[in-house]
Design a protein around this motif. Structure first.
Motif, PDB file in Angstrom:
ATOM      1  N   SER A   1      28.690  52.254  53.701  1.00  0.00           N
ATOM      2  CA  SER A   1      29.440  53.188  54.448  1.00  0.00           C
ATOM      3  C   SER A   1      29.911  52.935  55.633  1.00  0.00           C
ATOM      4  CB  SER A   1      28.748  54.542  54.544  1.00  0.00           C
ATOM      5  OG  SER A   1      27.492  54.401  55.365  1.00  0.00           O
ATOM      6  N   ASN A   2      29.183  51.706  56.390  1.00  0.00           N
ATOM      7  CA  ASN A   2      29.562  51.349  57.727  1.00  0.00           C
ATOM      8  C   ASN A   2      30.397  49.994  57.685  1.00  0.00           C
ATOM      9  OD1 ASN A   2      27.995  53.108  58.863  1.00  0.00           O
ATOM     10  ND2 ASN A   2      26.096  52.141  58.704  1.00  0.00           N
ATOM     11  N   LYS A   3      30.561  49.416  56.410  1.00  0.00           N
ATOM     12  CA  LYS A   3      31.763  48.383  56.382  1.00  0.00           C
ATOM     13  C   LYS A   3      33.099  48.414  56.438  1.00  0.00           C
ATOM     14  CE  LYS A   3      28.369  45.566  53.294  1.00  0.00           C
ATOM     15  NZ  LYS A   3      28.525  44.551  52.215  1.00  0.00           N
ATOM     16  N   GLU A   4      33.580  47.681  56.674  1.00  0.00           N
ATOM     17  CA  GLU A   4      35.163  47.901  57.066  1.00  0.00           C
ATOM     18  C   GLU A   4      35.801  47.253  55.614  1.00  0.00           C
ATOM     19  OE1 GLU A   4      36.774  45.984  60.142  1.00  0.00           O
ATOM     20  OE2 GLU A   4      35.846  46.936  61.877  1.00  0.00           O
ATOM     21  N   ALA A   5      37.001  47.848  55.043  1.00  0.00           N
ATOM     22  CA  ALA A   5      37.663  47.650  54.117  1.00  0.00           C
ATOM     23  C   ALA A   5      38.623  46.372  54.223  1.00  0.00           C
ATOM     24  CB  ALA A   5      38.393  48.510  53.402  1.00  0.00           C
ATOM     25  N   THR A   6      38.221  45.226  53.431  1.00  0.00           N
ATOM     26  CA  THR A   6      38.869  43.859  53.815  1.00  0.00           C
ATOM     27  C   THR A   6      39.488  43.670  52.394  1.00  0.00           C
ATOM     28  OG1 THR A   6      36.970  42.553  53.598  1.00  0.00           O
ATOM     29  CG2 THR A   6      37.741  43.244  55.785  1.00  0.00           C
ATOM     30  N   ARG A   7      40.376  42.455  52.404  1.00  0.00           N
ATOM     31  CA  ARG A   7      41.007  41.982  51.030  1.00  0.00           C
ATOM     32  C   ARG A   7      39.656  41.100  50.570  1.00  0.00           C
ATOM     33  NH1 ARG A   7      44.747  41.404  47.937  1.00  0.00           N
ATOM     34  NH2 ARG A   7      45.217  39.522  46.597  1.00  0.00           N
ATOM     35  N   ARG A   8      39.504  41.321  49.302  1.00  0.00           N
ATOM     36  CA  ARG A   8      38.669  40.525  48.514  1.00  0.00           C
ATOM     37  C   ARG A   8      38.866  39.869  47.288  1.00  0.00           C
ATOM     38  NH1 ARG A   8      33.138  41.993  50.735  1.00  0.00           N
ATOM     39  NH2 ARG A   8      33.122  43.694  52.483  1.00  0.00           N
ATOM     40  N   SER A   9      38.638  38.969  46.965  1.00  0.00           N
ATOM     41  CA  SER A   9      38.990  38.423  45.535  1.00  0.00           C
ATOM     42  C   SER A   9      38.006  37.486  44.999  1.00  0.00           C
ATOM     43  CB  SER A   9      40.247  37.381  45.636  1.00  0.00           C
ATOM     44  OG  SER A   9      40.732  36.672  44.702  1.00  0.00           O
ATOM     45  N   ALA A  10      37.776  37.597  43.772  1.00  0.00           N
ATOM     46  CA  ALA A  10      36.720  36.614  42.935  1.00  0.00           C
ATOM     47  C   ALA A  10      37.439  36.133  41.631  1.00  0.00           C
ATOM     48  CB  ALA A  10      35.508  37.569  42.768  1.00  0.00           C
ATOM     49  N   THR A  11      37.068  34.876  41.229  1.00  0.00           N
ATOM     50  CA  THR A  11      37.539  34.443  39.974  1.00  0.00           C
ATOM     51  C   THR A  11      36.168  34.070  39.082  1.00  0.00           C
ATOM     52  OG1 THR A  11      39.519  33.569  40.856  1.00  0.00           O
ATOM     53  CG2 THR A  11      38.646  32.688  38.886  1.00  0.00           C
ATOM     54  N   ALA A  12      36.155  34.422  38.087  1.00  0.00           N
ATOM     55  CA  ALA A  12      35.335  34.154  37.139  1.00  0.00           C
ATOM     56  C   ALA A  12      35.767  33.280  35.937  1.00  0.00           C
ATOM     57  CB  ALA A  12      34.295  35.215  36.543  1.00  0.00           C
ATOM     58  N   SER A  13      34.929  32.538  35.231  1.00  0.00           N
ATOM     59  CA  SER A  13      35.397  31.900  33.973  1.00  0.00           C
ATOM     60  C   SER A  13      33.958  31.727  32.950  1.00  0.00           C
ATOM     61  CB  SER A  13      35.973  30.546  34.120  1.00  0.00           C
ATOM     62  OG  SER A  13      34.873  29.504  34.650  1.00  0.00           O
ATOM     63  N   GLY A  14      34.487  31.623  31.818  1.00  0.00           N
ATOM     64  CA  GLY A  14      33.342  31.454  30.676  1.00  0.00           C
ATOM     65  C   GLY A  14      34.151  30.856  29.494  1.00  0.00           C
ATOM     66  N   ARG A  15      33.380  30.355  28.641  1.00  0.00           N
ATOM     67  CA  ARG A  15      33.783  29.664  27.547  1.00  0.00           C
ATOM     68  C   ARG A  15      33.324  30.368  26.094  1.00  0.00           C
ATOM     69  NH1 ARG A  15      36.582  24.994  27.488  1.00  0.00           N
ATOM     70  NH2 ARG A  15      36.025  24.853  29.485  1.00  0.00           N
ATOM     71  N   ILE A  16      34.089  30.319  25.079  1.00  0.00           N
ATOM     72  CA  ILE A  16      33.365  30.789  23.629  1.00  0.00           C
ATOM     73  C   ILE A  16      33.878  29.420  22.789  1.00  0.00           C
ATOM     74  CG2 ILE A  16      35.375  31.720  22.992  1.00  0.00           C
ATOM     75  CD1 ILE A  16      33.563  33.290  21.000  1.00  0.00           C
ATOM     76  N   PHE A  17      32.634  28.711  22.322  1.00  0.00           N
ATOM     77  CA  PHE A  17      32.868  27.779  21.383  1.00  0.00           C
ATOM     78  C   PHE A  17      32.986  28.303  19.881  1.00  0.00           C
ATOM     79  CE2 PHE A  17      30.762  26.073  24.976  1.00  0.00           C
ATOM     80  CZ  PHE A  17      31.300  24.903  25.213  1.00  0.00           C
ATOM     81  N   ILE A  18      34.094  27.735  19.181  1.00  0.00           N
ATOM     82  CA  ILE A  18      34.481  28.210  17.881  1.00  0.00           C
ATOM     83  C   ILE A  18      34.528  27.090  17.002  1.00  0.00           C
ATOM     84  CG2 ILE A  18      35.628  30.452  18.991  1.00  0.00           C
ATOM     85  CD1 ILE A  18      38.133  28.911  18.561  1.00  0.00           C
TER      86      ILE A  18
ATOM     87  N   VAL B   1      40.339  38.720  40.087  1.00  0.00           N
ATOM     88  CA  VAL B   1      40.373  40.326  40.464  1.00  0.00           C
ATOM     89  C   VAL B   1      40.295  40.360  41.833  1.00  0.00           C
ATOM     90  CG1 VAL B   1      38.857  42.440  40.213  1.00  0.00           C
ATOM     91  CG2 VAL B   1      38.665  40.683  38.396  1.00  0.00           C
ATOM     92  N   ALA B   2      41.031  41.217  42.440  1.00  0.00           N
ATOM     93  CA  ALA B   2      41.180  41.367  43.923  1.00  0.00           C
ATOM     94  C   ALA B   2      41.335  43.044  44.142  1.00  0.00           C
ATOM     95  CB  ALA B   2      42.492  40.707  44.364  1.00  0.00           C
ATOM     96  N   CYS B   3      40.816  43.150  45.270  1.00  0.00           N
ATOM     97  CA  CYS B   3      40.998  44.792  45.998  1.00  0.00           C
ATOM     98  C   CYS B   3      40.942  44.714  47.293  1.00  0.00           C
ATOM     99  CB  CYS B   3      39.556  45.280  45.209  1.00  0.00           C
ATOM    100  SG  CYS B   3      38.171  45.016  46.335  1.00  0.00           S
ATOM    101  N   GLU B   4      41.303  45.931  47.871  1.00  0.00           N
ATOM    102  CA  GLU B   4      41.028  46.034  49.399  1.00  0.00           C
ATOM    103  C   GLU B   4      39.703  47.058  49.220  1.00  0.00           C
ATOM    104  OE1 GLU B   4      42.830  45.074  52.179  1.00  0.00           O
ATOM    105  OE2 GLU B   4      44.333  44.037  51.095  1.00  0.00           O
ATOM    106  N   GLY B   5      38.716  46.539  49.818  1.00  0.00           N
ATOM    107  CA  GLY B   5      37.507  47.344  49.994  1.00  0.00           C
ATOM    108  C   GLY B   5      36.320  46.982  50.617  1.00  0.00           C
ATOM    109  N   LYS B   6      35.167  47.588  50.477  1.00  0.00           N
ATOM    110  CA  LYS B   6      34.145  47.272  51.257  1.00  0.00           C
ATOM    111  C   LYS B   6      33.071  46.312  50.696  1.00  0.00           C
ATOM    112  CE  LYS B   6      34.421  51.584  53.883  1.00  0.00           C
ATOM    113  NZ  LYS B   6      33.707  52.867  54.212  1.00  0.00           N
ATOM    114  N   THR B   7      33.239  46.151  49.411  1.00  0.00           N
ATOM    115  CA  THR B   7      32.183  45.239  48.759  1.00  0.00           C
ATOM    116  C   THR B   7      33.289  44.211  47.979  1.00  0.00           C
ATOM    117  OG1 THR B   7      30.399  45.066  47.300  1.00  0.00           O
ATOM    118  CG2 THR B   7      32.077  46.890  46.934  1.00  0.00           C
ATOM    119  N   GLY B   8      32.588  43.186  47.368  1.00  0.00           N
ATOM    120  CA  GLY B   8      33.275  42.317  46.581  1.00  0.00           C
ATOM    121  C   GLY B   8      33.397  42.782  44.986  1.00  0.00           C
ATOM    122  N   VAL B   9      34.208  41.574  44.449  1.00  0.00           N
ATOM    123  CA  VAL B   9      34.655  42.175  43.051  1.00  0.00           C
ATOM    124  C   VAL B   9      34.085  40.986  42.111  1.00  0.00           C
ATOM    125  CG1 VAL B   9      36.668  43.538  43.446  1.00  0.00           C
ATOM    126  CG2 VAL B   9      37.097  40.847  43.632  1.00  0.00           C
TER     127      VAL B   9
END
Length: 499
Positions: free
Chosen positions: A335-352, A444-452
């Motif tokens: 509640s006391n955090k300021e909303a800022t632009r946050r972004s995160a990238t994740a990756s993974g793989r499926i072997f077939i 994924v990106a957002c304008e929020g108080k916590t990361g994504v």
């Protein structure tokens, strides 16, 4: 791993042993051995491996070519049926095949590790000895040791002295052999035998005074003794950006805390000490072999001489943000955090498997579904009736990102401003062959108080699971999902991150 190995070698380590679990299932194991071999210019003399031998024969020539010098194979019985009972799988012939191949290759040492358990395989000791008559390898009989999950019972242990008497009854001319410096085994030879045998008497006659091994676990913990539950994290130091000097200081503190000897059989900790499959095989991941002037016992310091708490480098519940002071689950207050632009990238793989890869990358037939049963197998037809696998998985990943707070209990609901998901089929060439896979990447990106980060991870996980569901009619049990991780993050107090 390579950075730590370099530091160890520069500090006097002359031998590195790769164990497990099972090291041959590690992707890129041949290349890892090749990279370790480059450390010879800093003083590394040998690279060893301890393996169950089930899949070793296919990789062994390349491993030796890349620098492997010593091999230990684990084989507790010569009876194929008993082997399946002990290991819960078939493969007795594969281990013996790996042994024969190892003896035909230019390895400096080939050893067979046998953990002896009363009324299970102790009657086979003389059979193992007979194997050394015409084959130049060493059998090492290891006393049954206590670890979580191995149903330790003192009554199951057969002391090495008892085994030696059995061997001496048949081979009265058995002779004590000279041991290598700091060797954990007591070696013996029988005149006329090409091979030898030895005992690792960890329980009845411990070798603590001359032991100079260190073990680095797969998750980055240093253990100075297999029987000591204490572990010191180098992983946390690496992730915190520690310098080489700081890491070496941490290692030095761990070594200084090495006890004079482990507890007696009755007092060894089998509750909190991790089982061998989570430590690094029956022996060690990084055995430390220093020159004579730098034996580890020279670094032993009485525990009372060290500041309290010096070596306790663990994360505790107090540092976990999703637990309150009582250890109960608690959502973080933002509640006391300021909303800022946050972004995160994740990756993974499926072997077939290859067949599924070609199905995913081939053109999709838009018509004439009724004729599929006549021209294709049932599995392919079922997979195609589900539609374009990667398109469906992409949509599922986007939906998964939006549902993260519903799926993960303590995640905050966020208004996401961007979700980009890509699924790219890839063929990976390596020394061990060609593998087919699909790489899923989500930003994924957002304008929020916590990361994504969690939203990005959820997107990748759901996307890969959807590929699995789309292809299971063709690929069945041959698929494997792995390597899911955050690769990039920006925004927030902790700053930007790039893996």
């Amino acid at each position: 791993m390579l950075r730590l190995a370099t530091l160890f070698v520069k500090s006097g380590v002359t031998k590195i042993r790769l164990t497990g679990g099972e090291p041959t299932v590690r992707k890129g194991i041949v290349d890892i051995v090749g990279s370790l071999n480059k450390l010879r210019r800093y003083g590394l003399k040998s690279i060893g491996m301890t393996s169950n031998g089930l899949a070793l024969h296919r990789r062994l020539p390349l491993l030796v070519e890349n620098g492997l010098t010593h091999l230990n194979l684990s084989l507790d019985t010569l009876d194929p049926f008993k082997f399946e009972l002990i290991t819960r799988r078939r493969g007795h012939d594969a281990v013996l095949k790996a042994l024969d191949m190892a003896l035909a290759l230019p390895l400096a040492s080939v050893k067979l590790n046998v953990v002896v358990i009363k009324n299970l395989n102790d009657s086979e000791v003389l059979d193992f000895i007979d194997m050394t008559k015409d084959k130049p390898f060493s059998v090492r009989f290891i006393e049954f040791m206590p670890f979580t999950g191995n149903k330790w019972d003192k009554k199951k242990m057969v002391e090495s002295s008892e085994l030696l008497e059995r061997i001496r009854a048949r081979h009265p001319n058995v002779q004590r052999a000279s041991d290598e410096l700091n060797d954990t085994a007591r070696s013996w030879i029988i005149p006329g035998h090409e091979g030898s045998f030895g005992f690792i008497s960890s329980m009845s006659d411990h070798f603590c005074a001359s032991c100079n091994r260190l073990r680095l676990t797969a998750d980055g913990q240093v253990k100075v003794c297999l029987f000591d539950a204490n572990e010191v994290s180098l992983r946390d130091k690496l992730r915190a950006g520690a310098s080489d000097e700081e890491i070496l200081e941490t290692i030095g503190r761990a070594v200084a805390d090495k006890q004079e000897k482990h507890a007696g059989m009755e007092d060894i900790d089998v509750v909190t000490n991790r089982p061998m499959i989570l430590i690094g095989g029956r022996t060690r991941l990084f055995p430390l072999a220093r020159p004579p002037s730098q034996h580890i016992h020279a670094y032993m310091i009485p525990t009372h001489a060290l500041p309290a708490g010096t070596l306790r480098l663990y994360n505790t519940a107090a540092h976990l943000t999703h637990l309150d002071e009582h250890g109960r689950a608690s959502m973080v207050d933002v509640s006391n955090k300021e909303a800022t632009r946050r972004s995160a990238t994740a990756s993974g793989r499926i072997f077939i498997p290859k067949a599924a890869y070609h199905l995913v990358t081939s053109s999709y037939p838009l018509e004439e579904h009724s004729r599929e049963q006549n021209t294709e197998n049932v599995g392919v037809a079922k997979a195609r009736r589900k539609g374009n696998a990667l398109t469906v998985a992409q949509l599922a990943a986007i939906m998964g990102a939006k549902q993260t707070s519903t799926l993960i209990p303590l995640c905050h609901p966020l208004s996401l401003s961007k979700i980009n998901v890509s699924l790219v089929p890839e063929v990976i060439e390596s020394a061990s062959g060609r593998t087919h896979s699909i790489l899923c990447t989500a930003t994924v990106a957002c304008e929020g108080k916590t990361g994504v980060e969690m939203e990005a991870l959820t997107a990748v996980s759901v996307g890969l699971l959807t590929v699995w569901d789309m292809l299971k009619a063709v690929a069945g049990k041959d698929m494997e999902i792995g390597g899911i991780m955050v690769t990039d993050k920006s925004g927030g107090r902790s700053g930007d991150f790039h893996r």
